[in-house]
Design an enzyme around this catalytic site. Structure first.
Site, PDB file in Angstrom:
ATOM      1  N   ALA A  80       1.840   1.154  -3.402  1.00 28.82           N
ATOM      2  CA  ALA A  80       0.625   0.163  -2.989  1.00 28.82           C
ATOM      3  C   ALA A  80      -0.368  -0.050  -3.786  1.00 28.82           C
ATOM      4  O   ALA A  80      -0.511   0.644  -4.766  1.00 28.82           O
ATOM      5  CB  ALA A  80      -0.096   0.764  -1.812  1.00 28.82           C
ATOM      6  N   GLY A  95       5.003   3.520  -1.856  1.00 28.37           N
ATOM      7  CA  GLY A  95       5.408   2.678  -1.209  1.00 28.37           C
ATOM      8  C   GLY A  95       6.666   1.978  -1.585  1.00 28.37           C
ATOM      9  O   GLY A  95       7.603   1.488  -1.105  1.00 28.37           O
ATOM     10  N   GLU A 149       9.443   4.040  -0.549  1.00 26.92           N
ATOM     11  CA  GLU A 149       9.680   3.605   0.837  1.00 26.92           C
ATOM     12  C   GLU A 149      10.298   2.507   1.203  1.00 26.92           C
ATOM     13  O   GLU A 149      11.404   2.325   2.123  1.00 26.92           O
ATOM     14  CB  GLU A 149       8.189   3.731   1.605  1.00 26.92           C
ATOM     15  CG  GLU A 149       7.888   5.043   1.626  1.00 26.92           C
ATOM     16  CD  GLU A 149       6.210   5.089   2.190  1.00 26.92           C
ATOM     17  OE1 GLU A 149       5.742   5.922   3.225  1.00 26.92           O
ATOM     18  OE2 GLU A 149       5.449   4.294   1.513  1.00 26.92           O
ATOM     19  N   GLU A 160       1.633  10.445  -2.487  1.00 24.15           N
ATOM     20  CA  GLU A 160       0.504  10.192  -1.792  1.00 24.15           C
ATOM     21  C   GLU A 160      -0.553  11.180  -1.978  1.00 24.15           C
ATOM     22  O   GLU A 160      -1.758  11.142  -1.726  1.00 24.15           O
ATOM     23  CB  GLU A 160       0.614   9.442  -0.317  1.00 24.15           C
ATOM     24  CG  GLU A 160       1.329   8.131  -0.533  1.00 24.15           C
ATOM     25  CD  GLU A 160       2.948   8.129  -0.769  1.00 24.15           C
ATOM     26  OE1 GLU A 160       3.538   7.166  -0.484  1.00 24.15           O
ATOM     27  OE2 GLU A 160       3.245   9.208  -0.758  1.00 24.15           O
TER      28      GLU A 160
END
Length: 264
Positions: A71, A115, A118, A138
């Protein structure tokens, strides 16, 4: 497809090779950080490829050094609970890949972290370059995976390895990722996109409705019990017998010729 639709894209670029759509994450100044704009443009691209009858499969890739570095922290670092809750952060916009009925392949070179890992796992399967690195780091910035990392990674590599990666933030290289079941194949970085496009082209050469049914059946195995999954598979298998492509495919096999699928 009219590629003029994509002329003003700022964070991704688009190519079409025959019946395969290629989406390139293209924001190198911030290592393909997953910004709100990037997800908006990615959604636009997926919508167009899915609605285009000529497209049989889609490949998502980055560059040789990074697939996506997670992100865009600069966009989210100052948000509080009520901000992310009210705007449905991640839920609203990030998961278009998971609703795409056509096959989506992630072609990962370099870093796919946070992300980035992901969204690669949201794809139907991952092919990796030999320099690929996967991770959910994270925990190092005081949070946890929020776009499915704790769930999809565990389903793909098992609880022990997923827990190891998520709690330590360590990275998994391409060889370990293939051994662990996170990726299906590994290629030299210079060959990655070409090989991914060949795989996608092979898939796109088959009956599109049959491919979508097969994708639905496999995905159901992740959401249901074995008996329910078998029921789903059986129903979809029976449904293929309503297709002209099933008649053509079996006739071609018996007649020892290549089938000519009509996608109906």
């Amino acid at each position: 497809m009219n590629l003029n639709t994509f002329a003003n894209l700022k964070t991704i670029s688009i190519e079409v090779q025959d019946d395969v759509g290629l989406i390139i994450l293209n924001s190198p100044e911030n290592n393909n950080a997953l910004s709100k704009l990037m997800f908006s443009e990615l959604t636009t691209a997926l919508d167009h490829f899915e609605s285009n009858d000529a497209t049989g499969a889609i490949v998502i890739t980055g560059n040789d050094k990074v697939f996506a570095a997670g992100a865009d922290i600069s966009e989210i670092k100052d948000k509080n609970f009520i901000d992310v809750y009210n705007e449905q952060f991640i839920t609203a916009g990030w998961e278009r890949i998971t609703t795409c009925r056509k096959p989506v392949i992630a072609a990962v070179a370099g870093y796919a972290v946070g992300g980035g890992c992901e969204i690669a796992m949201m794809c139907d399967f991952i092919v990796a370059a030999d320099n690929a690195l996967f991770g959910q780091p994270e925990i190092k910035i005081g949070t946890i995976p929020g776009a499915g990392g704790t769930q999809r990674l565990t389903r793909l590599v098992g609880k022990s390895k997923a827990m190891d990666m998520i709690l330590t933030g360590r990275l998994m290289d391409a060889d370990e990722a293939e051994r662990s079941g996170l990726v299906s194949r590994v290629f030299p970085v210079s060959e990655l996109v070409d090989e991914a496009m060949k795989i996608a082209s092979k898939i796109a050469s088959f009956s599109k409705p049959a491919v979508m049914m097969a994708k639905t059946a496999v995905n159901s195995s992740q959401e249901t019990s074995l008996s329910q999954g078998i029921q789903m598979e059986r129903s979809l298998f029976y449904s293929t017998y309503s297709l002209e492509d099933q008649k053509e495919g079996m006739a071609a096999f018996v007649e020892k010729r290549n089938p000519e699928f009509k996608n109906k």
